[in-house]
Design an enzyme around this catalytic site. Structure first.
Site: not given
Ligand code: LLP
Length: 404
Positions: A311, A338
Site C-alpha cells: 500500500y 528479491c
Molecule cells: N470489519 C470489517 C468488515 C473489515 O473488513 C475490517 C478490515 C475491519 C472490521 C477492521 O478494520 P480496522 O479497524 O482494522 O481498520 N491490510 C490493510 C487493512 C485491511 C482492512 C481489512 N478490513 C492494511 O494493512 O492497512
C-alpha cells in the site's frame, strides 16, 4: 515504548537485550499499550454502550486474543480459522460476529453450530446458503446484512470498502429486497444491519455520511434491527504528525442515530486497538553505498511486513540506540527479498548507522504478522509480549522443518 538514556525501551525492557535473546526480525508487543487502547476506546464510546468486537484479521496471535478477551472485547472474524482461534482464546460466542464476502458452506455450518451472535452476510446467495445450512441443522440463525452505502472513506484506494464499485455488501435496492424476502423465512432472523466503509480513516466526516445513508434507508423501511454494526476503520497516527480519528466527533453522530433507532451498536476495530501495540525489531545486515544514497539492508523484509510494499504505507523507523550524529547521505531501508518493492522507507534526516545496529519499525501491531508470508522461503519471525519486566514468547520463530 520510549527512550531511556537514548535506549529504546518497551515497558521495562531494553530492546537490544530482547533482540540479543530472541534474535531478529522480532515482533514485540506492549501489554500496557494494548490495555490503554482498549480502555481509551471503551471510555470514548461509553454512552453508546457498544459491543466491541476486535477485528481478528489485524492480529490473530492467540495469546494476544486471550488478553483482548480478558479486557472484555468480543471478536470480528472472517474465516473458520479466526473463529476457531477466537473460541480457543475463550472469547464468548455471544460476542462474536462473522463477516466476509465469501463464507463457504463448511464455514457457515461451523459458525451455526458454535451459536455465535451474528453471521454478517454480504449477498443474496450467501443469505440463501445460510438458510439452507440452518434448515439442514434445524436451527434458527441470527444474521446481519451488510449494506454497501456507496460512501467514500477518504482513505487509500486499496483499503476502501464502502464504494459501489467495491465487492463488499449489497446496494440499497438489494438490501430492501433481501429484508422483505427473509421476512417469510423460518430459519433466518435478520437482526443486524452492518457496514464497514474502509480502514485507516482519519476524518469523522465519511462516517457521518455513512450514517446519513443508513438514516435515509431506515426512515423508509418498516423494519426493526436489534443491532447496527458500524464496522471498524478507525485510523491511527502512523507518522506522529497527523491526528488519529477523533472518537468524540464520530460518537456525536452515532448518539443521534442510536437515539432515533434505538438499536445496539457493534464496532469491529482492529488497527485502533492493536496497531501501536507492536513494533518490528530488525538488524542491519549490510550497508551499501551508491552515488546518491545508502541502502540499509535489514534482516526484516516484505514477507515479514508487507504494508509498505502493498500500500506504499509509511512506518516510522527509529534506532534502538539514539545519538546526535547525522547521516550525510539519504538512507533507504530495504529488505533482502528479491523484489524492488521490498523497501520500507527513505529517510533524508537520520543518524549514522552501522552494520549490526538494531532498528525499530514502528506501529506494526496491526496487519503486520497477520499478513506475513514465507515468500523467498523465508521463515516467519518470532513474536513476544512484554508486560512490565516480564517477557513471554507468544509465537516461536518458524523453523524450516515447519514448512517443508
Ligand atoms: N470489519 C470489517 C468488515 C473489515 O473488513 C475490517 C478490515 C475491519 C472490521 C477492521 O478494520 P480496522 O479497524 O482494522 O481498520 N491490510 C490493510 C487493512 C485491511 C482492512 C481489512 N478490513 C492494511 O494493512 O492497512
Amino acid at each position: 515504548m520510549r527512550y531511556i538514556n537514548n535506549k529504546f525501551f518497551i515497558e521495562g525492557k531494553d530492546i537490544r537485550s530482547l533482540t540479543k535473546k530472541f534474535n531478529t526480525p522480532l515482533y514485540c508487543y506492549s501489554y500496557k499499550n494494548l490495555r490503554e487502547n482498549v480502555e481509551n476506546f471503551k471510555k470514548a464510546f461509553k454512552e453508546i454502550k457498544p459491543l466491541i468486537c476486535f477485528s481478528v484479521k489485524s492480529n490473530s496471535n492467540i495469546s494476544l486474543l486471550k488478553e483482548i478477551k480478558k479486557l472484555g472485547l468480543g471478536a470480528d472474524v472472517v474465516s473458520k480459522g479466526e473463529l476457531y482461534a477466537s473460541l480457543k482464546a475463550g472469547i464468548n460466542k455471544s460476542k462474536i460476529v462473522f463477516s466476509g464476502v465469501g463464507k463457504t458452506k463448511n464455514e457457515i455450518e461451523y459458525a451455526i453450530k458454535q451459536k455465535i451472535l451474528l453471521i454478517n452476510s454480504e449477498s443474496l446467495s450467501e443469505v440463501l446458503a445460510i438458510e439452507k445450512a440452518a434448515k439442514k441443522l434445524n436451527k434458527i440463525v441470527d444474521i446481519g446484512l451488510r449494506l454497501n452505502p456507496d460512501t467514500d472513506a477518504e482513505t487509500l484506494k486499496q483499503i476502501s470498502t464502502g464504494k459501489s464499485e467495491n465487492k463488499f455488501g449489497v446496494d440499497k435496492k438489494t438490501f430492501v429486497k433481501i429484508i422483505n424476502l427473509m421476512k417469510q423465512s423460518k430459519f433466518i432472523n435478520i437482526k443486524c444491519l452492518s457496514v464497514h466503509i474502509g480502514s485507516q480513516i482519519l476524518n469523522h466526516k465519511p462516517y457521518e455520511k455513512m450514517l446519513n445513508v443508513l438514516d435515509k434507508l431506515l426512515k423508509n423501511l418498516d423494519y426493526k434491527f436489534e443491532f447496527i454494526d458500524l464496522g471498524g476503520g478507525m485510523g491511527i497516527n502512523y507518522d506522529h504528525k497527523t491526528k488519529k480519528l477523533n472518537y468524540t466527533k464520530y460518537k456525536k453522530s452515532i448518539i443521534k442515530f442510536k437515539n432515533k433507532y434505538n438499536c445496539k451498536i457493534i464496532f469491529e476495530p482492529g488497527r485502533s486497538i492493536i496497531g501501536n501495540v507492536g513494533i518490528l525489531a530488525s538488524k542491519v545486515i549490510y550497508l551499501k553505498h551508491n552515488k546518491t544514497k545508502t541502502f540499509v539492508i535489514l534482516d526484516a523484509a516484505m514477507n515479514d511486513l508487507i504494508r509498505p510494499a502493498l500500500y506504499n504505507a509509511k512506518h516510522r523507523i527509529v534506532p534502538s540506540l539514539r545519538n546526535m550524529s547525522r547521516s550525510k547521505k539519504i538512507l533507504e531501508f530495504v529488505g533482502p527479498v528479491c523484489e524492488t518493492t521490498d523497501k520500507f522507507l527513505t529517510e533524508r534526516k537520520f543518524q549514522n548507522i552501522k552494520e549490526n545496529d538494531i532498528m525499530i519499525i514502528c506501529d506494526t501491531g496491526a496487519y503486520g504478522y497477520s499478513l506475513s508470508s514465507n515468500y523467498n522461503l523465508r521463515l516467519r519471525p518470532a513474536e513476544i509480549l512484554i508486560k512490565g519486566n516480564k517477557v513471554k514468547i507468544i509465537r516461536k520463530r518458524q523453523k524450516i522443518t515447519d514448512i517443508i
